[in-house]
Design a protein around this motif. Structure first.
Motif, PDB file in Angstrom:
ATOM      1  N   HIS A  34      27.426 -29.349 -11.740  1.00 11.13           N
ATOM      2  CA  HIS A  34      28.103 -30.643 -11.876  1.00 11.13           C
ATOM      3  C   HIS A  34      27.248 -31.818 -11.428  1.00 11.13           C
ATOM      4  O   HIS A  34      27.711 -32.959 -11.408  1.00 11.13           O
ATOM      5  CB  HIS A  34      29.400 -30.625 -11.061  1.00 11.13           C
ATOM      6  CG  HIS A  34      29.197 -30.580  -9.570  1.00 11.13           C
ATOM      7  ND1 HIS A  34      28.547 -29.550  -8.932  1.00 11.13           N
ATOM      8  CD2 HIS A  34      29.555 -31.456  -8.585  1.00 11.13           C
ATOM      9  CE1 HIS A  34      28.524 -29.780  -7.626  1.00 11.13           C
ATOM     10  NE2 HIS A  34      29.124 -30.926  -7.387  1.00 11.13           N
ATOM     11  N   GLY A  35      25.969 -31.567 -11.084  1.00 12.24           N
ATOM     12  CA  GLY A  35      25.142 -32.606 -10.479  1.00 12.24           C
ATOM     13  C   GLY A  35      24.928 -33.841 -11.337  1.00 12.24           C
ATOM     14  O   GLY A  35      24.926 -34.963 -10.827  1.00 12.24           O
ATOM     15  N   LEU A  36      24.733 -33.657 -12.639  1.00 14.73           N
ATOM     16  CA  LEU A  36      24.486 -34.811 -13.513  1.00 14.73           C
ATOM     17  C   LEU A  36      25.736 -35.681 -13.640  1.00 14.73           C
ATOM     18  O   LEU A  36      25.660 -36.910 -13.601  1.00 14.73           O
ATOM     19  CB  LEU A  36      23.991 -34.352 -14.882  1.00 14.73           C
ATOM     20  CG  LEU A  36      22.607 -33.706 -14.909  1.00 14.73           C
ATOM     21  CD1 LEU A  36      22.245 -33.249 -16.325  1.00 14.73           C
ATOM     22  CD2 LEU A  36      21.533 -34.679 -14.399  1.00 14.73           C
ATOM     23  N   SER A  37      26.889 -35.049 -13.804  1.00 13.27           N
ATOM     24  CA  SER A  37      28.138 -35.819 -13.857  1.00 13.27           C
ATOM     25  C   SER A  37      28.394 -36.521 -12.531  1.00 13.27           C
ATOM     26  O   SER A  37      28.854 -37.685 -12.498  1.00 13.27           O
ATOM     27  CB  SER A  37      29.316 -34.900 -14.193  1.00 13.27           C
ATOM     28  OG  SER A  37      29.238 -34.435 -15.531  1.00 13.27           O
ATOM     29  N   LEU A  38      28.084 -35.853 -11.434  1.00  7.01           N
ATOM     30  CA  LEU A  38      28.242 -36.450 -10.101  1.00  7.01           C
ATOM     31  C   LEU A  38      27.341 -37.674  -9.952  1.00  7.01           C
ATOM     32  O   LEU A  38      27.772 -38.722  -9.463  1.00  7.01           O
ATOM     33  CB  LEU A  38      27.918 -35.407  -9.033  1.00  7.01           C
ATOM     34  CG  LEU A  38      28.020 -35.859  -7.573  1.00  7.01           C
ATOM     35  CD1 LEU A  38      29.483 -36.080  -7.183  1.00  7.01           C
ATOM     36  CD2 LEU A  38      27.374 -34.816  -6.648  1.00  7.01           C
ATOM     37  N   LEU A  39      26.098 -37.557 -10.392  1.00  3.87           N
ATOM     38  CA  LEU A  39      25.154 -38.662 -10.266  1.00  3.87           C
ATOM     39  C   LEU A  39      25.546 -39.830 -11.170  1.00  3.87           C
ATOM     40  O   LEU A  39      25.423 -40.996 -10.778  1.00  3.87           O
ATOM     41  CB  LEU A  39      23.742 -38.178 -10.597  1.00  3.87           C
ATOM     42  CG  LEU A  39      22.611 -39.204 -10.468  1.00  3.87           C
ATOM     43  CD1 LEU A  39      22.573 -39.813  -9.069  1.00  3.87           C
ATOM     44  CD2 LEU A  39      21.264 -38.559 -10.803  1.00  3.87           C
ATOM     45  N   ALA A  43      26.338 -43.568  -9.764  1.00  2.00           N
ATOM     46  CA  ALA A  43      25.601 -44.742 -10.231  1.00  2.00           C
ATOM     47  C   ALA A  43      26.536 -45.809 -10.793  1.00  2.00           C
ATOM     48  O   ALA A  43      26.302 -47.008 -10.624  1.00  2.00           O
ATOM     49  CB  ALA A  43      24.573 -44.329 -11.282  1.00  2.00           C
ATOM     50  N   HIS A  44      27.604 -45.394 -11.468  1.00  2.00           N
ATOM     51  CA  HIS A  44      28.495 -46.352 -12.124  1.00  2.00           C
ATOM     52  C   HIS A  44      29.614 -46.859 -11.218  1.00  2.00           C
ATOM     53  O   HIS A  44      30.059 -48.008 -11.377  1.00  2.00           O
ATOM     54  CB  HIS A  44      29.105 -45.722 -13.379  1.00  2.00           C
ATOM     55  CG  HIS A  44      28.162 -45.700 -14.544  1.00  2.00           C
ATOM     56  ND1 HIS A  44      28.231 -46.600 -15.585  1.00  2.00           N
ATOM     57  CD2 HIS A  44      27.092 -44.900 -14.810  1.00  2.00           C
ATOM     58  CE1 HIS A  44      27.261 -46.354 -16.446  1.00  2.00           C
ATOM     59  NE2 HIS A  44      26.567 -45.325 -16.012  1.00  2.00           N
ATOM     60  N   ASP A  45      30.072 -46.015 -10.291  1.00  2.00           N
ATOM     61  CA  ASP A  45      31.265 -46.375  -9.517  1.00  2.00           C
ATOM     62  C   ASP A  45      31.028 -46.600  -8.031  1.00  2.00           C
ATOM     63  O   ASP A  45      31.905 -47.149  -7.352  1.00  2.00           O
ATOM     64  CB  ASP A  45      32.333 -45.282  -9.663  1.00  2.00           C
ATOM     65  CG  ASP A  45      32.884 -45.203 -11.077  1.00  2.00           C
ATOM     66  OD1 ASP A  45      32.537 -46.076 -11.901  1.00  2.00           O
ATOM     67  OD2 ASP A  45      33.649 -44.265 -11.357  1.00  2.00           O
ATOM     68  N   CYS A  46      29.883 -46.179  -7.524  1.00  5.34           N
ATOM     69  CA  CYS A  46      29.723 -46.162  -6.073  1.00  5.34           C
ATOM     70  C   CYS A  46      28.596 -47.055  -5.561  1.00  5.34           C
ATOM     71  O   CYS A  46      28.464 -47.237  -4.355  1.00  5.34           O
ATOM     72  CB  CYS A  46      29.472 -44.720  -5.618  1.00  5.34           C
ATOM     73  SG  CYS A  46      30.353 -44.282  -4.109  1.00  5.34           S
ATOM     74  N   VAL A  47      27.785 -47.597  -6.435  1.00  7.47           N
ATOM     75  CA  VAL A  47      26.661 -48.411  -5.971  1.00  7.47           C
ATOM     76  C   VAL A  47      26.405 -49.542  -6.966  1.00  7.47           C
ATOM     77  O   VAL A  47      26.549 -49.361  -8.178  1.00  7.47           O
ATOM     78  CB  VAL A  47      25.386 -47.547  -5.793  1.00  7.47           C
ATOM     79  CG1 VAL A  47      24.963 -46.889  -7.091  1.00  7.47           C
ATOM     80  CG2 VAL A  47      24.231 -48.363  -5.214  1.00  7.47           C
ATOM     81  N   ARG A  54      18.713 -54.511  -3.617  1.00  9.90           N
ATOM     82  CA  ARG A  54      19.427 -53.734  -2.603  1.00  9.90           C
ATOM     83  C   ARG A  54      20.557 -52.939  -3.242  1.00  9.90           C
ATOM     84  O   ARG A  54      21.221 -53.419  -4.162  1.00  9.90           O
ATOM     85  CB  ARG A  54      19.989 -54.663  -1.525  1.00  9.90           C
ATOM     86  CG  ARG A  54      18.918 -55.338  -0.674  1.00  9.90           C
ATOM     87  CD  ARG A  54      19.513 -56.323   0.291  1.00  9.90           C
ATOM     88  NE  ARG A  54      20.192 -57.415  -0.404  1.00  9.90           N
ATOM     89  CZ  ARG A  54      20.592 -58.548   0.182  1.00  9.90           C
ATOM     90  NH1 ARG A  54      20.392 -58.717   1.473  1.00  9.90           N
ATOM     91  NH2 ARG A  54      21.202 -59.488  -0.521  1.00  9.90           N
ATOM     92  N   MET A  55      20.773 -51.721  -2.728  1.00  9.26           N
ATOM     93  CA  MET A  55      21.799 -50.818  -3.273  1.00  9.26           C
ATOM     94  C   MET A  55      23.091 -51.005  -2.488  1.00  9.26           C
ATOM     95  O   MET A  55      23.301 -50.370  -1.457  1.00  9.26           O
ATOM     96  CB  MET A  55      21.299 -49.376  -3.229  1.00  9.26           C
ATOM     97  CG  MET A  55      20.054 -49.160  -4.083  1.00  9.26           C
ATOM     98  SD  MET A  55      19.436 -47.455  -4.098  1.00  9.26           S
ATOM     99  CE  MET A  55      18.787 -47.320  -2.403  1.00  9.26           C
ATOM    100  N   ILE A  56      23.924 -51.910  -2.960  1.00  5.71           N
ATOM    101  CA  ILE A  56      25.157 -52.260  -2.264  1.00  5.71           C
ATOM    102  C   ILE A  56      26.216 -51.178  -2.496  1.00  5.71           C
ATOM    103  O   ILE A  56      26.454 -50.755  -3.632  1.00  5.71           O
ATOM    104  CB  ILE A  56      25.689 -53.622  -2.754  1.00  5.71           C
ATOM    105  CG1 ILE A  56      24.605 -54.699  -2.610  1.00  5.71           C
ATOM    106  CG2 ILE A  56      26.951 -54.013  -1.990  1.00  5.71           C
ATOM    107  CD1 ILE A  56      24.085 -54.878  -1.200  1.00  5.71           C
ATOM    108  N   LYS A 159      22.798 -46.508 -15.272  1.00 12.86           N
ATOM    109  CA  LYS A 159      23.858 -47.483 -15.501  1.00 12.86           C
ATOM    110  C   LYS A 159      23.892 -47.971 -16.946  1.00 12.86           C
ATOM    111  O   LYS A 159      24.936 -48.384 -17.454  1.00 12.86           O
ATOM    112  CB  LYS A 159      23.688 -48.675 -14.553  1.00 12.86           C
ATOM    113  CG  LYS A 159      24.096 -48.413 -13.107  1.00 12.86           C
ATOM    114  CD  LYS A 159      23.800 -49.608 -12.247  1.00 12.86           C
ATOM    115  CE  LYS A 159      24.320 -49.430 -10.835  1.00 12.86           C
ATOM    116  NZ  LYS A 159      25.805 -49.401 -10.762  1.00 12.86           N
ATOM    117  N   GLU A 160      22.750 -47.940 -17.621  1.00  9.79           N
ATOM    118  CA  GLU A 160      22.679 -48.410 -19.003  1.00  9.79           C
ATOM    119  C   GLU A 160      23.159 -47.367 -20.013  1.00  9.79           C
ATOM    120  O   GLU A 160      23.324 -47.678 -21.188  1.00  9.79           O
ATOM    121  CB  GLU A 160      21.238 -48.807 -19.344  1.00  9.79           C
ATOM    122  CG  GLU A 160      20.749 -50.050 -18.613  1.00  9.79           C
ATOM    123  CD  GLU A 160      19.314 -50.377 -18.936  1.00  9.79           C
ATOM    124  OE1 GLU A 160      18.700 -49.641 -19.745  1.00  9.79           O
ATOM    125  OE2 GLU A 160      18.790 -51.369 -18.395  1.00  9.79           O
TER     126      GLU A 160
END
Length: 226
Positions: A34-39, A43-47, A54-56, A159-160
């Motif tokens: 599940h690593g790719l779906s997790l990443l 990327a889209h929802d957590c940072v 900066r990675m907010i 993200k893109e």
């Protein structure tokens, strides 16, 4: 001495800069991992990446949301830092993770729950200092040589992409252009550039030679006794 030093500062971790490098590591592959779906979710929802790079954080690891929990780094998997490490991705403790992340989880001790994301979190500035991906080597430990740092450039690439394109191994346009050019084309371009340079050099030499000869003839005619 080396063992003590590694225990204090941690070990060097390779940084991944684009989707192609991520795919080459094999992280999160094949299904049911599940690593790719997790990443993609992270990327889209957590940072969020601000204008200063900066990675907010858009989720708070400290409150345990989405199953975040402290990672103590006891085996020096990651470099030493004054910040706290947090891990996410343990589907035994999946709290509010999207269905597409957990859909292939079997509930057994298999590869469907082997992948994790680990972050170093600066709670004062609400930002992630570093983001890592890794995988379990057994029920307790992670694999040092399967642990990677995720760069901001790679996060931007993810993200893109839609989740479907990311899972299929697609890259963004700029990366496709840079990696898809065959070596033969690159050689032809190089040879063409060299040919142009050679032609320019020959033309310049010819003009210079003509100017010198013309000047010599003019000087001879000027000085020739009448």
């Amino acid at each position: 001495m080396c063992t003590f030093f590694n225990r204090i500062v941690g070990k060097m971790v390779r940084t991944l800069n684009n989707v192609s490098e991520l795919r080459q590591t094999g992280f999160g592959q094949p299904s049911p991992r599940h690593g790719l779906s997790l990443l993609w979710w992270f990327a889209h929802d957590c940072v969020k990446i601000d204008s200063n790079g900066r990675m907010i954080a858009e989720c708070n690891p400290k409150n345990g949301a989405f199953g975040f929990e402290l990672f103590h780094n006891r085996e020096s998997l990651l470099p030493y830092t004054d910040l706290l490490y947090y891990e996410v991705g343990n589907l035994h403790k999946a709290r509010s993770l999207p269905p597409y992340v957990i859909e292939k989880y079997t509930g057994y001790s298999d590869d469907s729950n082997t992948d994790r994301i680990i972050v170093s979190f600066d709670s004062r500035l609400n930002k992630f200092e570093k983001i890592y991906v890794t995988q379990h080597s057994d029920q307790k430990n992670f694999e040092q040589n399967r642990t990677y740092c995720i760069s901001t450039d790679l996060l931007k690439d993810i993200k893109e992409l839609s989740r479907e394109d990311f899972l299929r191994g697609r890259t963004n346009r700029s990366e496709q252009f840079s990696i898809s050019m065959p070596p033969s084309v690159q050689r032809r371009q190089t040879n063409t550039c060299l040919s142009c340079k050679c032609r320019c050099a020959l033309i310049c030499c010819s003009l210079l030679f003509t100017a010198i000869v013309g000047g010599a003839i003019a000087l001879y005619l000027y000085l020739k006794p009448k």
